[in-house]
Design an enzyme around this catalytic site. Sequence first.
Site, PDB file in Angstrom:
ATOM      1  N   GLU A 157       0.795  -1.237   0.000  1.00 23.02           N
ATOM      2  CA  GLU A 157       0.000   0.000   0.000  1.00 23.02           C
ATOM      3  C   GLU A 157       0.830   1.292   0.000  1.00 23.02           C
ATOM      4  O   GLU A 157       0.589   2.190   0.802  1.00 23.02           O
ATOM      5  CB  GLU A 157      -0.971  -0.008   1.194  1.00 23.02           C
ATOM      6  CG  GLU A 157      -1.891  -1.217   1.195  1.00 23.02           C
ATOM      7  CD  GLU A 157      -2.750  -1.336   2.448  1.00 23.02           C
ATOM      8  OE1 GLU A 157      -2.734  -0.421   3.281  1.00 23.02           O
ATOM      9  OE2 GLU A 157      -3.443  -2.362   2.588  1.00 23.02           O
ATOM     10  N   ASN A 200       2.049  -5.148  -3.096  1.00 23.49           N
ATOM     11  CA  ASN A 200       0.653  -5.494  -2.798  1.00 23.49           C
ATOM     12  C   ASN A 200      -0.164  -4.223  -2.525  1.00 23.49           C
ATOM     13  O   ASN A 200       0.311  -3.318  -1.840  1.00 23.49           O
ATOM     14  CB  ASN A 200       0.662  -6.382  -1.543  1.00 23.49           C
ATOM     15  CG  ASN A 200      -0.660  -7.054  -1.250  1.00 23.49           C
ATOM     16  OD1 ASN A 200      -1.270  -7.651  -2.136  1.00 23.49           O
ATOM     17  ND2 ASN A 200      -1.110  -6.963  -0.003  1.00 23.49           N
ATOM     18  N   HIS A 236     -10.768  -6.709  -1.529  1.00 20.55           N
ATOM     19  CA  HIS A 236     -11.811  -6.706  -0.499  1.00 20.55           C
ATOM     20  C   HIS A 236     -13.048  -6.108  -1.172  1.00 20.55           C
ATOM     21  O   HIS A 236     -13.122  -4.887  -1.334  1.00 20.55           O
ATOM     22  CB  HIS A 236     -11.373  -5.855   0.697  1.00 20.55           C
ATOM     23  CG  HIS A 236     -10.121  -6.377   1.347  1.00 20.55           C
ATOM     24  ND1 HIS A 236     -10.111  -7.548   2.073  1.00 20.55           N
ATOM     25  CD2 HIS A 236      -8.851  -5.914   1.368  1.00 20.55           C
ATOM     26  CE1 HIS A 236      -8.878  -7.768   2.530  1.00 20.55           C
ATOM     27  NE2 HIS A 236      -8.094  -6.796   2.105  1.00 20.55           N
ATOM     28  N   GLU A 265      -5.934 -11.070  -0.912  1.00 15.35           N
ATOM     29  CA  GLU A 265      -6.711 -10.873   0.322  1.00 15.35           C
ATOM     30  C   GLU A 265      -8.210 -10.910   0.047  1.00 15.35           C
ATOM     31  O   GLU A 265      -8.983 -10.158   0.652  1.00 15.35           O
ATOM     32  CB  GLU A 265      -6.352  -9.522   0.978  1.00 15.35           C
ATOM     33  CG  GLU A 265      -4.879  -9.350   1.265  1.00 15.35           C
ATOM     34  CD  GLU A 265      -4.538  -8.052   2.015  1.00 15.35           C
ATOM     35  OE1 GLU A 265      -5.454  -7.400   2.536  1.00 15.35           O
ATOM     36  OE2 GLU A 265      -3.337  -7.717   2.077  1.00 15.35           O
ATOM     37  N   ASP A 267     -11.982 -11.120   0.023  1.00 12.43           N
ATOM     38  CA  ASP A 267     -13.197 -11.440   0.785  1.00 12.43           C
ATOM     39  C   ASP A 267     -14.346 -10.695   0.130  1.00 12.43           C
ATOM     40  O   ASP A 267     -14.155  -9.698  -0.569  1.00 12.43           O
ATOM     41  CB  ASP A 267     -13.093 -11.182   2.298  1.00 12.43           C
ATOM     42  CG  ASP A 267     -12.459  -9.863   2.693  1.00 12.43           C
ATOM     43  OD1 ASP A 267     -12.580  -8.888   1.922  1.00 12.43           O
ATOM     44  OD2 ASP A 267     -11.877  -9.801   3.788  1.00 12.43           O
TER      45      ASP A 267
HETATM   46  O1  9MR Z   1      -6.980  -8.241   8.936  1.00 12.49           O
HETATM   47  C1  9MR Z   1      -6.078  -7.359   9.527  1.00 12.49           C
HETATM   48  C2  9MR Z   1      -6.640  -6.856  10.850  1.00 12.49           C
HETATM   49  O2  9MR Z   1      -6.690  -7.918  11.773  1.00 12.49           O
HETATM   50  C3  9MR Z   1      -5.789  -5.713  11.377  1.00 12.49           C
HETATM   51  O3  9MR Z   1      -6.419  -5.178  12.535  1.00 12.49           O
HETATM   52  C4  9MR Z   1      -5.651  -4.648  10.312  1.00 12.49           C
HETATM   53  C5  9MR Z   1      -4.831  -3.491  10.843  1.00 12.49           C
HETATM   54  O4  9MR Z   1      -4.511  -2.584   9.875  1.00 12.49           O
HETATM   55  O5  9MR Z   1      -5.048  -5.203   9.166  1.00 12.49           O
HETATM   56  C6  9MR Z   1      -5.835  -6.186   8.575  1.00 12.49           C
HETATM   57  O6  9MR Z   1      -5.228  -6.686   7.393  1.00 12.49           O
HETATM   58  C7  9MR Z   1      -5.019  -5.771   6.335  1.00 12.49           C
HETATM   59  C8  9MR Z   1      -3.817  -6.240   5.542  1.00 12.49           C
HETATM   60  O7  9MR Z   1      -2.725  -6.410   6.385  1.00 12.49           O
HETATM   61  C9  9MR Z   1      -3.481  -5.273   4.420  1.00 12.49           C
HETATM   62  N1  9MR Z   1      -4.617  -5.038   3.578  1.00 12.49           N
HETATM   63  C10 9MR Z   1      -5.860  -4.693   4.257  1.00 12.49           C
HETATM   64  C11 9MR Z   1      -6.177  -5.723   5.336  1.00 12.49           C
HETATM   65  C12 9MR Z   1      -7.517  -5.429   5.954  1.00 12.49           C
HETATM   66  O8  9MR Z   1      -7.464  -4.183   6.633  1.00 12.49           O
END
Ligand code: 9MR
Length: 443
Positions: A157, A200, A236, A265, A267
Amino acid sequence: MKLRISVTSFITLFVSFSVLSLSAGAGREGLRAPALDREFYIGAAVDMKPFHEDEVYRNTLAEEFNVIVAENAFKFENIHPERGRYDFADADALVAFASEHAMKLRGHTLVWHRQLPAWITGGEFTREEAIEILRDHIETVAGRYRGRIWAWDVVNEAVEANEDGFRRDSFWYRTIGPEYVQMAFEMARNADPDAILYYNDFDNEGMNSRSNAVYRLLSDLTRRGAPVDGVGWQMHVPAGFRIKNQHRENARRLGALGLELSITELDVRIRMPAAPDAYAKQAATYREVTGFCLSEPACRSLVTWGFTDRHSWIPAFFPGEGDALLFDNDLQPKPAYEAVRGALRASLLGRPQIREARIEGRDLLIAGGGFDRKSAVFLDWRRQNASVAKAKGNTMLLIRGAAARIPPGQTVSLYVRSGDGKLSPEFRFTRTGDGADDGNTTK
Ligand code: 9MR
């Protein structure tokens, strides 16, 4: 007495048999079997709490998937919570689990603006100090797991749709400048030369300002010879999301940079409480995204962000939405699961096949079966894709002018995708230069 013993052992046997068959996914074949049949990787993100506490959670992972990624365990704040102190316990546990179950492991993530510990975000560092922190972190983490991580999300990101295309609210950008991205890839390559190195990001799937910024960044990196191998689309998305031409167009332009693609990722969230048709709509989205990845030669793997609705980031981050994954709260498969499995199995049936390839004058002739008028050919060396040619009947394809693009001695990978979206196995073709061309199917 004797009888009692055998009754007891019968009961024991029966109990252990039912436990076993439960842990064997209630007789399901799993997603990993059809995926492996075509060298495809299907995976899920792992939440460490149920991983440690729930055996059914672990068994489902092991039986269904051939790739895993940690949802949080490899992130900076967890693995490197204090300056000079690393905590590898959870990451080590996942590495061991992946190896025990012959699964690939994605490493997520080395460099990100979120989930940084307070010693980073609250510290005052010069540019040189920040570069040293970055180097130490990448050398230590990627170095520890050298040879055991299939693919690293090296940078996550980093992009924003503004003038220079870089996200401003990042410690790394502010302290080091935009060069931190290339530096991170170089450090990761040094630390683990065999890992596939990914960039990513989110909302970068279609053709839009964010995906243009990602494309510009990756074009730039590859032009400078930075060791970047792949691009991740997080995906997402809400139920009802559809694959459009712009997604194929974007996949194709990234493939042409020599990059592989993974959906990292996925969903598919539902508005709660769920409408009667919500799960069918969700299943349709899962089917379409899976079919897309299976029919794009650059698309190597599909990973969902969790696998059971019991453990998902969605309800906390999207109030009023939920149930975004393949298994329900009780770890039972949902219509979305059947849709993914259906797409995997369908991709194996009636695939086009390449049997022979040869240079004819300036053209490349491909012979095989299952071709149709809408067949596309992917010709790929150093992972560069070109889509060309039309079928002559259902057994021959001609790629005009392709000879010029295949130097003698060069091995290329060929794929044919039929009009209904099925992808042939890879066919490796070597132009020998003396007219006696050679080729074989690798899978
Ligand atoms: O799923 C993850 C969640 O448990 C954390 O609290 C969050 C914190 O930023 O990050 C989530 O995972 C993210 C991933 O690392 C990067 N892309 C977006 C995902 C969903 O927010």
